[in-house]
Design a protein around this motif. Structure first.
Motif, PDB file in Angstrom:
ATOM      1  N   GLY A 169       0.793  -1.221   0.000  1.00 14.42           N
ATOM      2  CA  GLY A 169       0.000   0.000   0.000  1.00 14.42           C
ATOM      3  C   GLY A 169       0.829   1.276   0.000  1.00 14.42           C
ATOM      4  N   GLN A 170       2.149   1.133   0.153  1.00 16.21           N
ATOM      5  CA  GLN A 170       3.000   2.319   0.224  1.00 16.21           C
ATOM      6  C   GLN A 170       2.963   3.125  -1.077  1.00 16.21           C
ATOM      7  OE1 GLN A 170       4.416   3.699   2.650  1.00 16.21           O
ATOM      8  NE2 GLN A 170       6.138   4.929   1.926  1.00 16.21           N
ATOM      9  N   GLY A 171       2.555   4.379  -0.984  1.00 21.61           N
ATOM     10  CA  GLY A 171       2.566   5.274  -2.131  1.00 21.61           C
ATOM     11  C   GLY A 171       1.368   5.170  -3.038  1.00 21.61           C
ATOM     12  N   VAL A 172       0.405   4.316  -2.742  1.00 17.94           N
ATOM     13  CA  VAL A 172      -0.763   4.171  -3.610  1.00 17.94           C
ATOM     14  C   VAL A 172      -1.506   5.505  -3.718  1.00 17.94           C
ATOM     15  CG1 VAL A 172      -3.032   3.087  -3.831  1.00 17.94           C
ATOM     16  CG2 VAL A 172      -1.051   1.700  -3.210  1.00 17.94           C
ATOM     17  N   GLY A 173      -1.768   5.917  -4.953  1.00 22.31           N
ATOM     18  CA  GLY A 173      -2.486   7.163  -5.195  1.00 22.31           C
ATOM     19  C   GLY A 173      -1.743   8.404  -4.772  1.00 22.31           C
ATOM     20  N   GLY A 174      -0.493   8.240  -4.319  1.00 22.60           N
ATOM     21  CA  GLY A 174       0.264   9.370  -3.824  1.00 22.60           C
ATOM     22  C   GLY A 174      -0.257   9.898  -2.503  1.00 22.60           C
ATOM     23  N   THR A 175      -1.167   9.143  -1.876  1.00 24.33           N
ATOM     24  CA  THR A 175      -1.796   9.623  -0.634  1.00 24.33           C
ATOM     25  C   THR A 175      -1.753   8.610   0.503  1.00 24.33           C
ATOM     26  OG1 THR A 175      -3.935   8.863  -1.473  1.00 24.33           O
ATOM     27  CG2 THR A 175      -3.392  11.187  -1.826  1.00 24.33           C
ATOM     28  N   TRP A 176      -1.360   7.387   0.203  1.00 24.41           N
ATOM     29  CA  TRP A 176      -1.335   6.345   1.230  1.00 24.41           C
ATOM     30  C   TRP A 176       0.111   5.982   1.559  1.00 24.41           C
ATOM     31  CZ3 TRP A 176      -5.517   4.704   3.896  1.00 24.41           C
ATOM     32  CH2 TRP A 176      -6.784   4.981   3.352  1.00 24.41           C
ATOM     33  N   PHE A 177       0.421   5.947   2.854  1.00 21.92           N
ATOM     34  CA  PHE A 177       1.780   5.652   3.277  1.00 21.92           C
ATOM     35  C   PHE A 177       1.750   4.827   4.569  1.00 21.92           C
ATOM     36  CE2 PHE A 177       1.876   9.550   0.870  1.00 21.92           C
ATOM     37  CZ  PHE A 177       2.943   9.367  -0.002  1.00 21.92           C
ATOM     38  N   ALA A 178       2.701   3.931   4.662  1.00 19.61           N
ATOM     39  CA  ALA A 178       2.845   3.180   5.906  1.00 19.61           C
ATOM     40  C   ALA A 178       3.165   4.159   7.024  1.00 19.61           C
ATOM     41  CB  ALA A 178       3.946   2.136   5.778  1.00 19.61           C
ATOM     42  N   SER A 179       2.632   3.880   8.198  1.00 16.65           N
ATOM     43  CA  SER A 179       2.863   4.764   9.339  1.00 16.65           C
ATOM     44  C   SER A 179       4.127   4.363  10.082  1.00 16.65           C
ATOM     45  CB  SER A 179       1.671   4.711  10.299  1.00 16.65           C
ATOM     46  OG  SER A 179       1.924   5.473  11.465  1.00 16.65           O
ATOM     47  N   THR A 180       4.907   5.356  10.471  1.00 15.99           N
ATOM     48  CA  THR A 180       6.056   5.096  11.335  1.00 15.99           C
ATOM     49  C   THR A 180       5.563   4.987  12.780  1.00 15.99           C
ATOM     50  OG1 THR A 180       6.516   7.414  11.843  1.00 15.99           O
ATOM     51  CG2 THR A 180       7.449   6.525   9.792  1.00 15.99           C
ATOM     52  N   PRO A 181       6.394   4.543  13.708  1.00 12.53           N
ATOM     53  CA  PRO A 181       5.975   4.470  15.112  1.00 12.53           C
ATOM     54  C   PRO A 181       5.604   5.830  15.702  1.00 12.53           C
ATOM     55  CG  PRO A 181       7.872   3.054  14.749  1.00 12.53           C
ATOM     56  CD  PRO A 181       7.686   3.852  13.494  1.00 12.53           C
ATOM     57  N   GLU A 182       6.013   6.916  15.041  1.00 14.67           N
ATOM     58  CA  GLU A 182       5.651   8.256  15.511  1.00 14.67           C
ATOM     59  C   GLU A 182       4.407   8.793  14.810  1.00 14.67           C
ATOM     60  OE1 GLU A 182       9.518   7.046  16.275  1.00 14.67           O
ATOM     61  OE2 GLU A 182       8.814   7.539  14.266  1.00 14.67           O
ATOM     62  N   GLY A 183       3.799   7.984  13.931  1.00 18.46           N
ATOM     63  CA  GLY A 183       2.609   8.421  13.216  1.00 18.46           C
ATOM     64  C   GLY A 183       2.908   9.215  11.961  1.00 18.46           C
ATOM     65  N   LYS A 184       4.160   9.263  11.562  1.00 15.88           N
ATOM     66  CA  LYS A 184       4.546   9.987  10.352  1.00 15.88           C
ATOM     67  C   LYS A 184       4.506   9.064   9.136  1.00 15.88           C
ATOM     68  CE  LYS A 184       7.556  13.111  12.966  1.00 15.88           C
ATOM     69  NZ  LYS A 184       8.928  13.644  13.142  1.00 15.88           N
ATOM     70  N   LYS A 185       4.707   9.651   7.944  1.00 14.38           N
ATOM     71  CA  LYS A 185       4.725   8.857   6.721  1.00 14.38           C
ATOM     72  C   LYS A 185       6.086   8.185   6.562  1.00 14.38           C
ATOM     73  CE  LYS A 185       3.458  12.336   4.053  1.00 14.38           C
ATOM     74  NZ  LYS A 185       3.017  13.080   2.838  1.00 14.38           N
ATOM     75  N   ALA A 186       6.047   6.860   6.293  1.00 14.84           N
ATOM     76  CA  ALA A 186       7.293   6.150   6.037  1.00 14.84           C
ATOM     77  C   ALA A 186       7.828   6.581   4.672  1.00 14.84           C
ATOM     78  CB  ALA A 186       7.065   4.647   6.063  1.00 14.84           C
ATOM     79  N   PRO A 187       9.125   6.825   4.547  1.00 11.63           N
ATOM     80  CA  PRO A 187       9.687   7.245   3.271  1.00 11.63           C
ATOM     81  C   PRO A 187       9.882   6.063   2.321  1.00 11.63           C
ATOM     82  CG  PRO A 187      11.425   7.059   4.891  1.00 11.63           C
ATOM     83  CD  PRO A 187      10.141   6.771   5.622  1.00 11.63           C
ATOM     84  N   GLY A 188      10.055   6.384   1.037  1.00  4.65           N
ATOM     85  CA  GLY A 188      10.364   5.347   0.066  1.00  4.65           C
ATOM     86  C   GLY A 188       9.135   4.675  -0.486  1.00  4.65           C
ATOM     87  N   THR A 189       9.366   3.787  -1.437  1.00  6.67           N
ATOM     88  CA  THR A 189       8.302   3.020  -2.079  1.00  6.67           C
ATOM     89  C   THR A 189       8.613   1.543  -1.939  1.00  6.67           C
ATOM     90  OG1 THR A 189       9.438   3.091  -4.211  1.00  6.67           O
ATOM     91  CG2 THR A 189       7.853   4.860  -3.752  1.00  6.67           C
ATOM     92  N   THR A 190       7.660   0.736  -2.315  1.00  6.41           N
ATOM     93  CA  THR A 190       7.842  -0.712  -2.220  1.00  6.41           C
ATOM     94  C   THR A 190       7.518  -1.360  -3.547  1.00  6.41           C
ATOM     95  OG1 THR A 190       7.186  -2.724  -1.044  1.00  6.41           O
ATOM     96  CG2 THR A 190       5.510  -1.003  -1.282  1.00  6.41           C
ATOM     97  N   GLY A 191       8.276  -0.992  -4.573  1.00  4.73           N
ATOM     98  CA  GLY A 191       8.069  -1.587  -5.886  1.00  4.73           C
ATOM     99  C   GLY A 191       6.961  -0.922  -6.660  1.00  4.73           C
ATOM    100  N   GLN A 192       6.390   0.170  -6.144  1.00  4.35           N
ATOM    101  CA  GLN A 192       5.339   0.896  -6.827  1.00  4.35           C
ATOM    102  C   GLN A 192       5.733   2.362  -6.934  1.00  4.35           C
ATOM    103  OE1 GLN A 192       1.744   0.363  -4.649  1.00  4.35           O
ATOM    104  NE2 GLN A 192       1.367  -1.694  -5.402  1.00  4.35           N
TER     105      GLN A 192
END
Length: 208
Positions: A169-192
């Motif tokens: 789900g990382q980066g889908v639509g440019g609006t969805w990102f994995a959450s870090t333990p601090e609630g921030k957006k995880a950087p990078g992509t996962t093949g997408q």
């Protein structure tokens, strides 16, 4: 006449002794039967008293199992591609949505969006592993359920993740990102790509 008087009174005294002896035997017999066993195995005691005591196993089985309440848990893990992220207790990656808000917490993903991005809901207290519990909260959804938030951001799973540890789900639509333990957006992509096409994201276009 006097010679016949003694036998006449001897018989009653002999009979009285026999009656006393017989009475004593009867009393002993009654006492023995009263104190003797009344069960087939000779264990003695009252059958009614034994039946009134419930088995210990029955009392144990009626008690709730300790720690059996279950519940939601947030777990901080390190993704090989994204770095530190948060998962649920089953290892499913949790995401945040840029179209939501954190202050105040609000979820805009409903209906078809929620079917593709199931919200993480909880009715009881959320447990944490490697996550600051002070950052964990909840927000009411339109259907009345409570969605878990991290640093104010509502958390979701992704239907495209089919196994623990996946981050599809990382980066889908440019609006969805994995959450870090601090609630921030995880950087990078996962093949997408950061803004994938519908084909690349398995049909999850239109911002979700």
């Amino acid at each position: 006449m006097l010679k016949f008087a003694t036998p006449m009174f001897a018989a009653p005294r002999f009979t009285a002794r026999r009656m006393l002896a017989a009475t004593g035997v009867a009393v002993l017999a009654l006492a023995a039967s009263a104190c003797g066993p009344d069960t087939a195995d000779g264990s003695g005691g009252s059958a009614a008293t034994s039946a009134a005591v419930p088995p210990a196993a029955a009392a144990t089985s009626s008690a709730p199992a300790a720690g059996g309440t279950g519940g939601v848990r947030l777990v901080a893990v390190k993704s090989a591609t994204l770095g530190p992220v948060v998962t649920d207790a089953a290892g499913r990656t949790l995401y945040r949505f840029d179209k939501d808000t954190a202050k105040p917490s609000a979820s805009t993903c409903v209906d078809a969006c929620a079917a593709k991005w199931p919200p993480l809901t909880a009715q009881d207290a959320v447990q944490v592993t490697g996550v600051d519990s002070a950052l964990v909260g909840s927000v009411a959804r339109p259907d009345g359920t409570k969605q878990v938030t991290l640093n104010g951001w509502p958390l979701y799973r992704f239907a495209g993740d089919t196994a623990a540890g996946q981050t599809n789900g990382q980066g889908v639509g440019g609006t969805w990102f994995a959450s870090t333990p601090e609630g921030k957006k995880a950087p990078g992509t996962t093949g997408q790509a950061a803004s994938p096409t519908a084909a690349q994201s398995g049909g999850y276009s239109g911002g979700y």
